[in-house]
Design an enzyme around this catalytic site. Sequence first.
Site, PDB file in Angstrom:
ATOM      1  N   HIS A   1       1.353  -1.350  -0.093  1.00 26.02           N
ATOM      2  CA  HIS A   1       0.201   0.075   0.223  1.00 26.02           C
ATOM      3  C   HIS A   1       0.906   1.186  -0.247  1.00 26.02           C
ATOM      4  CE1 HIS A   1      -3.037   2.951   2.077  1.00 26.02           C
ATOM      5  NE2 HIS A   1      -3.811   1.996   0.609  1.00 26.02           N
TER       6      HIS A   1
ATOM      7  N   HIS B   1      -4.143   6.645  -5.513  1.00 23.74           N
ATOM      8  CA  HIS B   1      -4.896   7.265  -4.976  1.00 23.74           C
ATOM      9  C   HIS B   1      -5.632   8.304  -5.551  1.00 23.74           C
ATOM     10  CE1 HIS B   1      -2.994   4.787  -1.966  1.00 23.74           C
ATOM     11  NE2 HIS B   1      -4.707   4.597  -1.564  1.00 23.74           N
TER      12      HIS B   1
ATOM     13  N   HIS C   1      -7.777  -0.760  -5.272  1.00 22.94           N
ATOM     14  CA  HIS C   1      -7.577  -1.414  -4.425  1.00 22.94           C
ATOM     15  C   HIS C   1      -8.249  -3.123  -4.185  1.00 22.94           C
ATOM     16  CE1 HIS C   1      -6.520   2.184  -2.869  1.00 22.94           C
ATOM     17  NE2 HIS C   1      -6.361   1.943  -1.944  1.00 22.94           N
TER      18      HIS C   1
ATOM     19  N   HIS D   1     -14.455   7.479   2.149  1.00 24.45           N
ATOM     20  CA  HIS D   1     -13.513   6.177   3.209  1.00 24.45           C
ATOM     21  C   HIS D   1     -12.241   6.848   3.314  1.00 24.45           C
ATOM     22  CE1 HIS D   1      -9.563   5.731   1.187  1.00 24.45           C
ATOM     23  NE2 HIS D   1     -10.065   4.644   1.382  1.00 24.45           N
TER      24      HIS D   1
ATOM     25  N   HIS E   1     -10.689   5.928   7.556  1.00 22.51           N
ATOM     26  CA  HIS E   1      -8.815   5.650   7.629  1.00 22.51           C
ATOM     27  C   HIS E   1      -8.768   7.122   8.996  1.00 22.51           C
ATOM     28  CE1 HIS E   1      -7.363   3.825   4.791  1.00 22.51           C
ATOM     29  NE2 HIS E   1      -8.266   3.612   4.312  1.00 22.51           N
TER      30      HIS E   1
ATOM     31  N   PHE F   1      -1.929   6.736   5.185  1.00 22.51           N
ATOM     32  CA  PHE F   1      -2.052   5.829   3.853  1.00 22.51           C
ATOM     33  C   PHE F   1      -0.310   5.149   4.067  1.00 22.51           C
ATOM     34  CE2 PHE F   1      -4.453   8.357   0.973  1.00 22.51           C
ATOM     35  CZ  PHE F   1      -5.488   7.575   1.275  1.00 22.51           C
TER      36      PHE F   1
ATOM     37  N   HIS G   1     -12.131  -1.544   3.119  1.00 26.70           N
ATOM     38  CA  HIS G   1     -11.623  -1.991   1.542  1.00 26.70           C
ATOM     39  C   HIS G   1     -12.724  -2.829   1.103  1.00 26.70           C
ATOM     40  CE1 HIS G   1      -9.129   1.209   0.756  1.00 26.70           C
ATOM     41  NE2 HIS G   1      -8.284   1.194   1.407  1.00 26.70           N
TER      42      HIS G   1
HETATM   43 CU1  C2O Z   1      -5.720   3.057  -0.732  1.00 30.19          CU
HETATM   44 CU2  C2O Z   1      -8.384   3.165   2.102  1.00 30.19          CU
HETATM   45  O1  C2O Z   1      -6.260   3.821   0.630  1.00 30.19           O
END
Ligand code: C2O
Length: 588
Positions: free
Chosen positions: A173, A193, A202, A323, A327, A343, A356
Amino acid sequence: MSLSHFYTTPISSSITSNNPLRSTSTKTTSSPSVHLSNRTHYISCEQNKQTNKESNANHNVIDRRNVLLGLGGLYGATGSAIGAPFTPPDLTKCHKATDDDVNPKEVDCCPPDYGKAKMVDFTPPSVNDPLRVRKAAHKYNPDDIAKFEAAIAKMKALPADHPWNYYQQATIHCTYCNGAFDQLNTKNLLQIHESWFFLPWHRYYVYFWEKILGKLIGDDTFAIPFWNWDTPKGMYMPPMYLNEKSPLFDDTRDKRHYTSVIDYKYTYKNSNPTDIDAVVTTNLAELDSIFKETLQLPALFMGKALRAGEKPTPAPGRCESLHNVAHMWAGPPDKPHWNMGNFHTAARDTLFFAHHGNVDRMWDIYSKFRGQKVEFRDPDWLDSSFIFYDENEQLVKCKVRNCLTPESLRYSYNPEPLAWTTIRRKYKKLRNEAKKRSEGDSLKLTPVSGFGSQPRPLTEPIRVLVQRPKTSRSKDEKADAVEILVIDGINVVGGSTARFDVYVTKSLEGLVGPDNGELAGSFVQIPKAHQKSSAGKDSSLELGISTLLEEIEADSEKELVVSLIPRNGDVIVSGVRIELFKVDDDEI
Ligand code: C2O
């Protein structure tokens, strides 16, 4: 009719209807915008004409791309119409990645042995392979939990440099988010992203993680859980992740949130809301708005185009912005924001994959709502590819076109009721009650003017009057073009996280009351690659507002009051305007 019916039934409504008379021209003419700074990434009228000319000359390429893009801006941003699908980077050239939130800002995210490994093309699984059905995490029973924990424990026990090792998997990631590679033959960082790659990348990432776990426990039906944060009972950290003895546990999470409901308006400060019903209702109303306002233009949901050779211009869709909130909410509230909150380290927390799972499920639902009409037919998206280690320890090159549906990868989501699809009435009641309470205040009207021509720091709420290109559009006109509120030249200064919310309300002849109106969407950023290395490209935020305007009965208004409400971070904004964008309604 049960709610889950929606899950499998594409919405057929006027907003997705095709107009056979519509020509395939480019973006509709934009009329008065409040401000178009020279930092803007959008095509000016002159450039637009130019692009039209080119389009006619080279119909198959440029015109088609413009139409498919839906949202213009590409050619304005790069000054040329070059572009090609993303390819994997030169695997021998992994370098230091960066993280805005830590000191020193350089971090190590190179995957093991990429440079030496041989890469082959990914072959999608056979239709005869068993279908892996992902279930909601809060509904896991003890057997489900035991199986999942056993798989994670095995992954954690692998040698540290094994490509399947839990931390190696998590590092992938960082590799793709924090700039451990440059795009092939360029100095631009590879970033998946904040663009149309967010969802497909993802999807593959989680897919291989799931396949590897299945392999480790010798179960080819093994499926991962999804964090069902779109339903009232799922808006909490799923309990199995909170057991300190479990390999699913991560002690960097925000402890205030172990038992509190997630608030989609969260900004580190407003923790533990007490009126849970109001928070849940408002969350669901936001989801409802996200789906309704983006249905016609996938870039609004998925993120904008990014092509080989281009500097990433951060332009996430609403799915990604929402989203980001989860996080933020799951990770620690203070700097350095770690694991879920950043991230660079997000995927070290097992909750990341459940999160995800649900993000991916949102894409699946979105795609089914659209009758599975492919979101972008542009080959620059479909033929873009990423690399992963598969469940045979083979490095595979995976194209976007091979992951367009979960079924094609032989997994699916256990149907759950879509709670947001029936929330409108309840939400309206809630809003009306709140308005009644502040009735006395509504007499306090203040004058409001335009944005001006200079970028402005968002240190306090900015409320501006914005002209609309057209009022009272017919049903057909609305099917042809989407009305979009554009906030551009968004620059987050010296901070790794930021958020502001955008509200829209009617103006009373240049005056406005204290109520900000309805939420149109939010800009949400969490720590990512250090800005300097991506050459400080500004972000843009585009929000569909057609449904919102109907809701607040503002369809005949010439101007609207747009409020930008800062929540955290130092943000500069360059302009606010409203435009119409043509919808891509060509048949596949
Ligand atoms: Cu690549 Cu939830 O982020």
